[in-house]
Design an enzyme around this catalytic site. Structure first.
Site, short mmCIF file in Angstrom:
data_model
loop_
_atom_site.label_atom_id
_atom_site.label_comp_id
_atom_site.label_asym_id
_atom_site.label_seq_id
_atom_site.Cartn_x
_atom_site.Cartn_y
_atom_site.Cartn_z
N GLY A 239 -0.38 -4.28 25.16
CA GLY A 239 -0.64 -5.14 26.30
C GLY A 239 -1.07 -4.46 27.59
O GLY A 239 -1.44 -5.15 28.54
N GLU A 273 2.23 -0.73 20.19
CA GLU A 273 1.09 -1.41 19.56
C GLU A 273 -0.06 -1.60 20.54
O GLU A 273 -0.52 -2.72 20.77
CB GLU A 273 1.52 -2.81 19.07
N PRO A 274 -0.58 -0.54 21.14
CA PRO A 274 -1.66 -0.73 22.11
C PRO A 274 -2.98 -1.05 21.42
O PRO A 274 -3.29 -0.49 20.36
CB PRO A 274 -1.76 0.63 22.81
N GLY A 275 -3.73 -1.96 22.00
CA GLY A 275 -5.07 -2.26 21.49
C GLY A 275 -6.08 -1.93 22.57
O GLY A 275 -6.68 -0.86 22.61
N ARG A 276 -6.23 -2.89 23.50
CA ARG A 276 -7.25 -2.78 24.55
C ARG A 276 -7.28 -1.42 25.25
O ARG A 276 -8.35 -0.86 25.49
CB ARG A 276 -6.98 -3.87 25.59
N TYR A 316 -12.47 -16.76 28.52
CA TYR A 316 -11.41 -16.50 29.50
C TYR A 316 -11.94 -16.41 30.93
O TYR A 316 -11.21 -16.00 31.83
CB TYR A 316 -10.71 -15.17 29.21
N CYS A 342 -27.40 -22.23 23.03
CA CYS A 342 -27.59 -23.56 23.64
C CYS A 342 -26.27 -24.15 24.13
O CYS A 342 -25.76 -25.12 23.56
CB CYS A 342 -28.25 -24.49 22.63
N GLU A 343 -25.69 -23.54 25.12
CA GLU A 343 -24.47 -24.03 25.76
C GLU A 343 -24.51 -23.56 27.21
O GLU A 343 -24.82 -22.39 27.46
CB GLU A 343 -23.22 -23.39 25.14
N TYR A 370 -12.01 -6.35 21.99
CA TYR A 370 -12.21 -7.79 21.84
C TYR A 370 -13.67 -8.17 22.12
O TYR A 370 -13.96 -9.21 22.71
CB TYR A 370 -11.23 -8.56 22.75
N1 LLP Z 1 0.59 -6.50 19.33
C1 LLP Z 1 0.53 -7.83 19.14
C2 LLP Z 1 1.57 -8.49 18.35
C3 LLP Z 1 -0.53 -8.57 19.70
O1 LLP Z 1 -0.58 -9.89 19.53
C4 LLP Z 1 -1.53 -7.90 20.46
C5 LLP Z 1 -2.64 -8.64 21.05
C6 LLP Z 1 -1.43 -6.51 20.61
C7 LLP Z 1 -0.33 -5.85 20.05
C8 LLP Z 1 -2.43 -5.71 21.38
O2 LLP Z 1 -2.50 -6.10 22.70
P1 LLP Z 1 -3.39 -5.24 23.71
O3 LLP Z 1 -2.76 -3.89 23.83
O4 LLP Z 1 -4.76 -5.16 23.16
O5 LLP Z 1 -3.33 -6.03 24.96
N2 LLP Z 1 -8.77 -11.61 22.89
C9 LLP Z 1 -8.01 -11.37 24.11
C10 LLP Z 1 -6.79 -10.52 23.85
C11 LLP Z 1 -5.87 -11.09 22.79
C12 LLP Z 1 -4.67 -10.22 22.53
C13 LLP Z 1 -3.89 -10.70 21.36
N3 LLP Z 1 -2.77 -9.89 20.98
C14 LLP Z 1 -8.93 -10.76 25.15
O6 LLP Z 1 -10.12 -10.60 24.86
O7 LLP Z 1 -8.50 -10.50 26.28
#
Ligand code: LLP
Length: 413
Positions: A239, A273-276, A316, A342-343, A370
């Site tokens: 997050g 659990e980092p993603g972004r 968003y 077309c939106e 994302y």
């Molecule tokens: N763990 C779980 C259980 C999650 O649901 C998520 C993201 C993450 C980890 C990773 O979160 P991060 O570190 O990436 O913030 N599509 C949206 C973001 C959706 C995130 C969903 N869950 C966007 O484009 O902002």
């Protein structure tokens, strides 16, 4: 230093000009920097040096095999939310023993797949899921390692679509219900209670919500321990936000200091659990201006990427930086950067001040997370290609879809 920088009036990624990538692979095209991906992973990992920890990259953010392979080689585990993501992680060289499985709707077949692969942990999100997992594991003669994803009811102060740890959200089990669920799980024959998991949202830029959630989690861990249930890991989720415009995201070092303080002297291993944060800043979407359409009220720059390629602005109202690959001298105007879909909701950026001419290349920044993963074939548009730059080399890591790909799985009656 950023992997994306101007040199002699032209935007480069590492040592490759983005114009050279456009000439070779066409547009729209996602471009990622290997150095930036590795630097982001290392920063997170090194901030927890000396503390027992595992980073499970949340591959929903960007699941290209090349990206996963880069992280796997650095020792990363993976946070998955589907059987498809598990297959990707393994195909990229990921170690199933470092995989955690999140998500509110795990199918029995996905549970089987994950048990057969031998994953580290299922993050269980409801009593019914627990019952299903116990039954599936029993049929397979296995014991499923579990955590409960607990909903700490903390406001992460982010976009409502990506806040996940509020009482009204669909995620996790209620805090008040957790002790009874743990006691119940501890008695089940085919699950083994290992941990506790929280994930409160995404694009979080403040430290306080994390501190509050982590404190609550540890209080619960202590209650459980006093009741005879000793957990071996605590998963603090992901997050952490990135800078799109003028945000001041929490520094990894500050976050790590807060976590280390809370966990000092404790026996539980940390999982993240980092993603972004690991991929967002490491990618751009490269697009070309097709037409300029100046108007009485608004000026439109119509580019060859659209909402199907990068959905975040439409979905968003997200703000992504837009930079000319070769900024030109001349008349700066205010532009709506829009695609061919077309939106009216098909926009990539609004009100940007740029000097533009047809044929110009634009880099839409902070698009590594994302971006491609959320793309679609809407309007029968083939999905963009993806390129990883490694120093002076550009590697095509996903080819552009062809028109034949679009309906390869369909047939006429
Ligand atoms: N763990 C779980 C259980 C999650 O649901 C998520 C993201 C993450 C980890 C990773 O979160 P991060 O570190 O990436 O913030 N599509 C949206 C973001 C959706 C995130 C969903 N869950 C966007 O484009 O902002």
């Amino acid at each position: 230093m950023s992997a994306f920088a101007y040199r002699d009036g032209e935007l480069f990624v590492e040592r490759v000009a983005l114009s050279a990538i456009a000439a070779r692979f066409g547009t729209p095209c996602y471009v990622y920097s290997r150095a930036a991906l590795e630097a982001a992973y290392r920063e997170y990992d090194e901030a927890f040096a000396g503390a027992e920890h595992l980073i499970c990259y949340a591959l929903k953010a960007n699941s290209n095999l090349a990206v996963l392979g880069i992280f796997a080689r650095l020792g990363s585990g993976f946070d998955i939310v589907s059987g498809g993501e598990l297959a990707r992680a393994i195909a990229a060289g990921g170690d199933p023993a470092k995989v955690v499985f999140s998500g509110v709707g795990k199918r029995a077949s996905e549970m089987e797949q994950a048990l057969a692969a031998g994953i580290l942990c299922f993050n269980v999100e409801s009593a019914e899921e627990l019952a299903r997992l116990d039954a599936v594991a029993g049929r397979m003669g296995k014991r499923a390692p579990i955590s409960f994803r607990v909903n700490p009811d903390v406001d992460p102060k982010t976009h409502p679509y990506i806040a996940t740890g509020l009482a009204q959200s669909k995620f996790g089990v209620a805090f008040a219900d957790a002790p009874a669920l743990y006691r119940h799980a501890a008695k089940l024959p085919n699950v083994a209670v290992h941990g506790l998991d929280i994930h409160i949202g995404s694009q979080i830029t403040e430290l306080e919500p994390y501190r509050e959630a982590a404190r609550k989690a540890l209080d619960l861990v202590d209650v459980l321990r006093a009741g005879g249930i000793a957990l071996t890991h605590v998963d603090l989720g992901g997050g952490l936000g990135i800078r799109y415009r003028d945000e001041h995201p929490v520094r990894i070092s500050e976050y790590a200091e807060m976590v280390r303080d809370l966990f000092r002297g404790r026996p539980e291993r940390l999982v993240f659990e980092p993603g972004r944060r690991l991929v967002g800043g490491a990618g751009v979407l490269l697009t070309k201006v097709e037409f300029l359409k100046p108007g009485a009220v608004k000026n439109f720059a119509i580019v060859d990427a659209a909402m199907n390629d990068l959905l975040r602005p439409s979905l968003y109202d997200a703000w992504h930086p837009v930079d000319a690959v070769r900024p030109r001298a001349g008349d700066v105007k205010e532009w709506e950067i829009v695609g061919p879909v077309c939106e009216s909701g098909d926009f990539l950026a609004r009100g940007r001040h740029l000097a533009l001419a047809p044929g110009d290349l634009l880099a839409i920044g902070a698009a590594g997370a994302y971006g491609h993963v959320m793309s679609s074939n809407y309007n029968s548009r083939p999905r963009a290609c993806e390129v990883v730059v490694d120093d002076s080399q550009a590697h095509l890591v996903r080819r552009r879809e062809t028109v034949e790909d679009l309906f390869a799985h369909e047939r006429v009656l």
